[in-house]
Design a protein around this motif. Structure first.
Motif, PDB file in Angstrom:
ATOM      1  N   ASP A 109      -1.394   4.477  -0.216  1.00 51.60           N
ATOM      2  CA  ASP A 109      -0.406   3.979   0.746  1.00 51.60           C
ATOM      3  C   ASP A 109       0.419   2.834   0.164  1.00 51.60           C
ATOM      4  N   MET A 110      -0.252   1.937  -0.578  1.00 52.38           N
ATOM      5  CA  MET A 110       0.472   0.811  -1.167  1.00 52.38           C
ATOM      6  C   MET A 110       1.414   1.314  -2.255  1.00 52.38           C
ATOM      7  N   THR A 111       0.953   2.233  -3.064  1.00 52.86           N
ATOM      8  CA  THR A 111       1.762   2.769  -4.159  1.00 52.86           C
ATOM      9  C   THR A 111       2.992   3.496  -3.626  1.00 52.86           C
ATOM     10  N   GLN A 112       2.840   4.179  -2.485  1.00 55.57           N
ATOM     11  CA  GLN A 112       3.937   4.968  -1.921  1.00 55.57           C
ATOM     12  C   GLN A 112       4.764   4.204  -0.885  1.00 55.57           C
ATOM     13  N   SER A 113       4.603   2.886  -0.865  1.00 54.14           N
ATOM     14  CA  SER A 113       5.387   2.020   0.031  1.00 54.14           C
ATOM     15  C   SER A 113       5.195   2.357   1.506  1.00 54.14           C
ATOM     16  N   LYS A 114       3.992   2.757   1.867  1.00 55.17           N
ATOM     17  CA  LYS A 114       3.684   3.036   3.264  1.00 55.17           C
ATOM     18  C   LYS A 114       3.136   1.817   3.987  1.00 55.17           C
ATOM     19  N   VAL A 115       2.759   0.772   3.232  1.00 48.07           N
ATOM     20  CA  VAL A 115       2.257  -0.465   3.824  1.00 48.07           C
ATOM     21  C   VAL A 115       2.846  -1.661   3.079  1.00 48.07           C
ATOM     22  N   ALA A 116       2.983  -2.783   3.788  1.00 52.74           N
ATOM     23  CA  ALA A 116       3.559  -3.986   3.191  1.00 52.74           C
ATOM     24  C   ALA A 116       2.512  -4.917   2.612  1.00 52.74           C
ATOM     25  N   MET A 117       1.260  -4.824   3.109  1.00 51.04           N
ATOM     26  CA  MET A 117       0.163  -5.668   2.633  1.00 51.04           C
ATOM     27  C   MET A 117      -1.102  -4.834   2.508  1.00 51.04           C
ATOM     28  N   TRP A 118      -2.022  -5.330   1.710  1.00 49.29           N
ATOM     29  CA  TRP A 118      -3.307  -4.653   1.547  1.00 49.29           C
ATOM     30  C   TRP A 118      -4.342  -5.702   1.147  1.00 49.29           C
ATOM     31  N   TYR A 119      -5.430  -5.799   1.912  1.00 47.17           N
ATOM     32  CA  TYR A 119      -6.545  -6.672   1.548  1.00 47.17           C
ATOM     33  C   TYR A 119      -7.644  -5.804   0.973  1.00 47.17           C
ATOM     34  N   ASP A 120      -7.997  -6.044  -0.310  1.00 51.71           N
ATOM     35  CA  ASP A 120      -9.014  -5.205  -0.947  1.00 51.71           C
ATOM     36  C   ASP A 120      -9.403  -5.788  -2.305  1.00 51.71           C
ATOM     37  N   ALA A 121      -9.983  -4.951  -3.152  1.00 51.31           N
ATOM     38  CA  ALA A 121     -10.547  -5.376  -4.435  1.00 51.31           C
ATOM     39  C   ALA A 121      -9.469  -5.846  -5.410  1.00 51.31           C
ATOM     40  N   THR A 122      -9.785  -6.897  -6.151  1.00 50.92           N
ATOM     41  CA  THR A 122      -8.856  -7.388  -7.172  1.00 50.92           C
ATOM     42  C   THR A 122      -8.597  -6.343  -8.248  1.00 50.92           C
ATOM     43  N   SER A 123      -9.540  -5.431  -8.442  1.00 44.58           N
ATOM     44  CA  SER A 123      -9.367  -4.396  -9.467  1.00 44.58           C
ATOM     45  C   SER A 123      -8.194  -3.473  -9.144  1.00 44.58           C
ATOM     46  N   ALA A 124      -7.753  -3.437  -7.886  1.00 45.04           N
ATOM     47  CA  ALA A 124      -6.627  -2.582  -7.509  1.00 45.04           C
ATOM     48  C   ALA A 124      -5.330  -3.029  -8.176  1.00 45.04           C
ATOM     49  N   ALA A 125      -5.225  -4.315  -8.486  1.00 46.84           N
ATOM     50  CA  ALA A 125      -3.970  -4.833  -9.029  1.00 46.84           C
ATOM     51  C   ALA A 125      -3.594  -4.172 -10.346  1.00 46.84           C
ATOM     52  N   GLY A 126      -4.586  -3.922 -11.193  1.00 46.91           N
ATOM     53  CA  GLY A 126      -4.296  -3.281 -12.469  1.00 46.91           C
ATOM     54  C   GLY A 126      -3.696  -1.895 -12.299  1.00 46.91           C
ATOM     55  N   LEU A 127      -4.108  -1.198 -11.241  1.00 46.60           N
ATOM     56  CA  LEU A 127      -3.568   0.132 -10.956  1.00 46.60           C
ATOM     57  C   LEU A 127      -2.161   0.041 -10.376  1.00 46.60           C
ATOM     58  N   LEU A 128      -1.929  -0.949  -9.519  1.00 49.25           N
ATOM     59  CA  LEU A 128      -0.615  -1.113  -8.913  1.00 49.25           C
ATOM     60  C   LEU A 128       0.424  -1.604  -9.914  1.00 49.25           C
ATOM     61  N   GLU A 129      -0.034  -2.341 -10.929  1.00 47.60           N
ATOM     62  CA  GLU A 129       0.879  -2.901 -11.930  1.00 47.60           C
ATOM     63  C   GLU A 129       0.928  -2.070 -13.202  1.00 47.60           C
ATOM     64  N   ALA A 130       0.275  -0.918 -13.202  1.00 50.84           N
ATOM     65  CA  ALA A 130       0.237  -0.069 -14.390  1.00 50.84           C
ATOM     66  C   ALA A 130       1.613   0.522 -14.687  1.00 50.84           C
ATOM     67  N   ALA A 131       1.835   0.871 -15.942  1.00 51.95           N
ATOM     68  CA  ALA A 131       3.088   1.515 -16.327  1.00 51.95           C
ATOM     69  C   ALA A 131       3.253   2.802 -15.521  1.00 51.95           C
ATOM     70  N   GLY A 132       4.414   2.988 -14.966  1.00 47.02           N
ATOM     71  CA  GLY A 132       4.661   4.174 -14.166  1.00 47.02           C
ATOM     72  C   GLY A 132       4.424   3.997 -12.684  1.00 47.02           C
ATOM     73  N   SER A 133       3.789   2.897 -12.291  1.00 47.16           N
ATOM     74  CA  SER A 133       3.577   2.649 -10.864  1.00 47.16           C
ATOM     75  C   SER A 133       4.911   2.324 -10.201  1.00 47.16           C
ATOM     76  N   PRO A 134       5.247   2.996  -9.090  1.00 48.69           N
ATOM     77  CA  PRO A 134       6.532   2.731  -8.441  1.00 48.69           C
ATOM     78  C   PRO A 134       6.649   1.333  -7.818  1.00 48.69           C
ATOM     79  N   VAL A 135       5.518   0.625  -7.689  1.00 45.37           N
ATOM     80  CA  VAL A 135       5.576  -0.727  -7.123  1.00 45.37           C
ATOM     81  C   VAL A 135       5.305  -1.803  -8.171  1.00 45.37           C
ATOM     82  N   LYS A 136       5.238  -1.425  -9.430  1.00 46.82           N
ATOM     83  CA  LYS A 136       5.012  -2.404 -10.502  1.00 46.82           C
ATOM     84  C   LYS A 136       6.086  -3.484 -10.452  1.00 46.82           C
ATOM     85  N   GLY A 137       5.648  -4.747 -10.457  1.00 46.95           N
ATOM     86  CA  GLY A 137       6.574  -5.868 -10.448  1.00 46.95           C
ATOM     87  C   GLY A 137       7.073  -6.269  -9.072  1.00 46.95           C
ATOM     88  N   LYS A 138       6.700  -5.510  -8.040  1.00 49.29           N
ATOM     89  CA  LYS A 138       7.165  -5.809  -6.684  1.00 49.29           C
ATOM     90  C   LYS A 138       6.122  -6.542  -5.850  1.00 49.29           C
TER      91      LYS A 138
END
Length: 456
Positions: free
Chosen positions: A271-300
């Motif tokens: 949901d976060m990757t596909q811009s379906k939610v504005a916030m997400w409370y969860d594991a810090t390990s998720a950040a590496g996936l959200l900021e990975a090359a090719g992620s549509p929300v990288k840098g946002k």
């Protein structure tokens, strides 16, 4: 504080752990291949099938085996299956597997039952491993009642709040440096609908002691609640526990993701990757996936500490770590593998061969001074380190606890109790019952555990 060994006789603990942790096994729910036998120059390793473990498996023969001559036979299984298979082999001290991936939930329990080989004797003789470089909360969470280490972390995580900086800017919203849950609820309401189909926040609602109950228990802690008080009295019917649970249920029902009652980590990540939610409370390990090359929300994305109410911090603490079975036929060779897989050299190897975003971080202070890693994880690395270092596994709330754990209670029975309670609360999130009704049923479940522990 930890459970003193005198509270429960060792035999009783062993039976409880075996009975509870093996429950899925006894109903025939696990599958998996066995090792080919350890001994000589071979060891057997049983591990969970996440991407970082898969990378380890690929690198082992060409690096660890080439350097040491030790062959490693891997058995790799999904999380639920691997937990079941490990519990069977270690509880019976069958010795089929020398090393297994265990979390900071299982390791103190397994150590208490005499199922694990202590590691202090190895770290003392292996200065290159640099045990003091391992982050203190990680060392603390992998230490037994006797003060000895029984695990070494492969990677670690805490929890924090992730949010869309561009969405907040467009709506004129500001994330506080140290947000409270009440502030987060207000922001979720204002961010709801900021983009077509976008909801304010994603919070896990999927049943499971490691799914819904992980974030919810951190909310309970900081609202002043606890599963059990210091005398093992169940407290799920306390005003604090009820206030936290009703807050969580109301927030996710009012401004949370679609299908929240069936949303876990994977669904919220999507949901976060596909811009379906504005916030997400969860594991810090998720950040590496959200900021990975090719992620549509990288840098946002922006990152903030886990929201609080009555405590100074509220992030959880979790690690997949290596444990050596007490019955291992090759403990010395097992340690060589563990020290390689959790050492500084392995992180350097991954950074150079696979890229620094893939490094199994969250466990060593030196990772966060490595220029290459800091550059690749600039958006979130400092916040992750702060979250892990501020985690308090022995004192996560406002009152003394009878067992360690932030997002869980460190007793064998919690897997079953936490899962059953999560089912009730997930039903409240789905609108099938009230939060109060869910907790009334949950209190009765917890009181059964109280009767086992009170007075011991």
């Amino acid at each position: 504080m930890r459970i003193p060994s005198r509270r429960r006789p060792r035999a009783t603990l062993a039976m409880a752990a075996a009975g509870t942790l093996l429950a899925p096994l006894l109903s025939g729910c696990w599958v998996g291949a066995g090792g080919t036998g350890s001994g000589g120059d071979s060891i057997n390793v049983l591990m969970v099938n996440n991407p970082q473990m898969a990378e380890l498996q690929k690198l082992t023969a060409a690096h660890f085996t080439k350097e040491t001559g030790i062959n490693v036979n891997f058995t790799v299984l999904p999380e639920n299956d691997v937990r079941d298979k490990i519990s069977q082999d270690f509880a019976n001290q069958a010795g089929q597997y020398d090393v297994a991936t265990l979390s900071n939930y299982e390791i103190p329990i397994y150590a208490r039952n005499g199922w694990l080989h202590e590691m202090n004797s190895y770290t003392a003789r292996d200065p290159a491993y640099d045990e003091q470089d391992v982050l203190r909360p990680m060392r603390q969470s992998l230490t037994g009642d006797d003060g000895k280490l029984y695990g070494q972390p492969f990677y670690g995580e805490s929890s924090f709040l992730m949010y869309r900086k561009d969405v907040f800017a467009a709506k004129g919203l500001t994330m506080p440096a140290h947000p409270t849950w009440q502030q987060v609820a207000g922001l979720a309401a204002k961010a709801d609908g900021a983009q077509p189909g976008m909801k304010g926040i994603c919070l896990r609602g999927l049943p499971g002691w490691g799914e819904l109950m992980a974030p919810l228990t951190t909310v309970v802690n900081t609202f002043g609640g606890t599963w059990f008080d210091k005398d093992w009295k169940a407290r799920l019917d306390s005003p604090e526990f009820e206030k936290a649970t009703k807050f969580y249920v109301d927030l996710v029902r009012g401004h949370g993701e679609s299908g929240a009652a069936q949303s876990g980590f994977a669904e919220c990540l999507n949901d976060m990757t596909q811009s379906k939610v504005a916030m997400w409370y969860d594991a810090t390990s998720a950040a590496g996936l959200l900021e990975a090359a090719g992620s549509p929300v990288k840098g946002k994305l922006g990152y903030a500490p886990a929201p609080v109410e009555k405590t100074n911090s509220s992030g959880w603490l979790y690690t997949w770590a290596w444990g050596i079975q007490k019955a291992s036929r090759n403990p010395d060779k097992a340690w060589k593998f563990v020290s390689w897989a959790s050492g500084k050299g392995y992180e350097q190897l991954v950074g150079e061969t696979s890229g620094w975003p893939d490094v199994p971080a969250g466990k060593r202070a030196s990772t966060y001074t490595n220029a290459d890693y800091r550059k690749s994880a600039a958006a979130f690395q400092e916040m992750t380190k702060e979250a892990i270092e501020s985690a308090r596994p022995d004192d996560p709330g406002v009152q003394p606890r009878p067992a360690p754990g932030i997002q869980f209670v460190g007793i064998p029975e919690f897997t079953d109790l936490g899962t059953k309670v999560s089912q009730e609360i997930s039903a409240a999130i789905a609108g099938r019952q009230s939060a109060g009704s869910a907790l009334k049923k949950s209190q009765q479940l917890a009181e059964k555990i109280s009767k086992e522990y009170e007075g011991r």
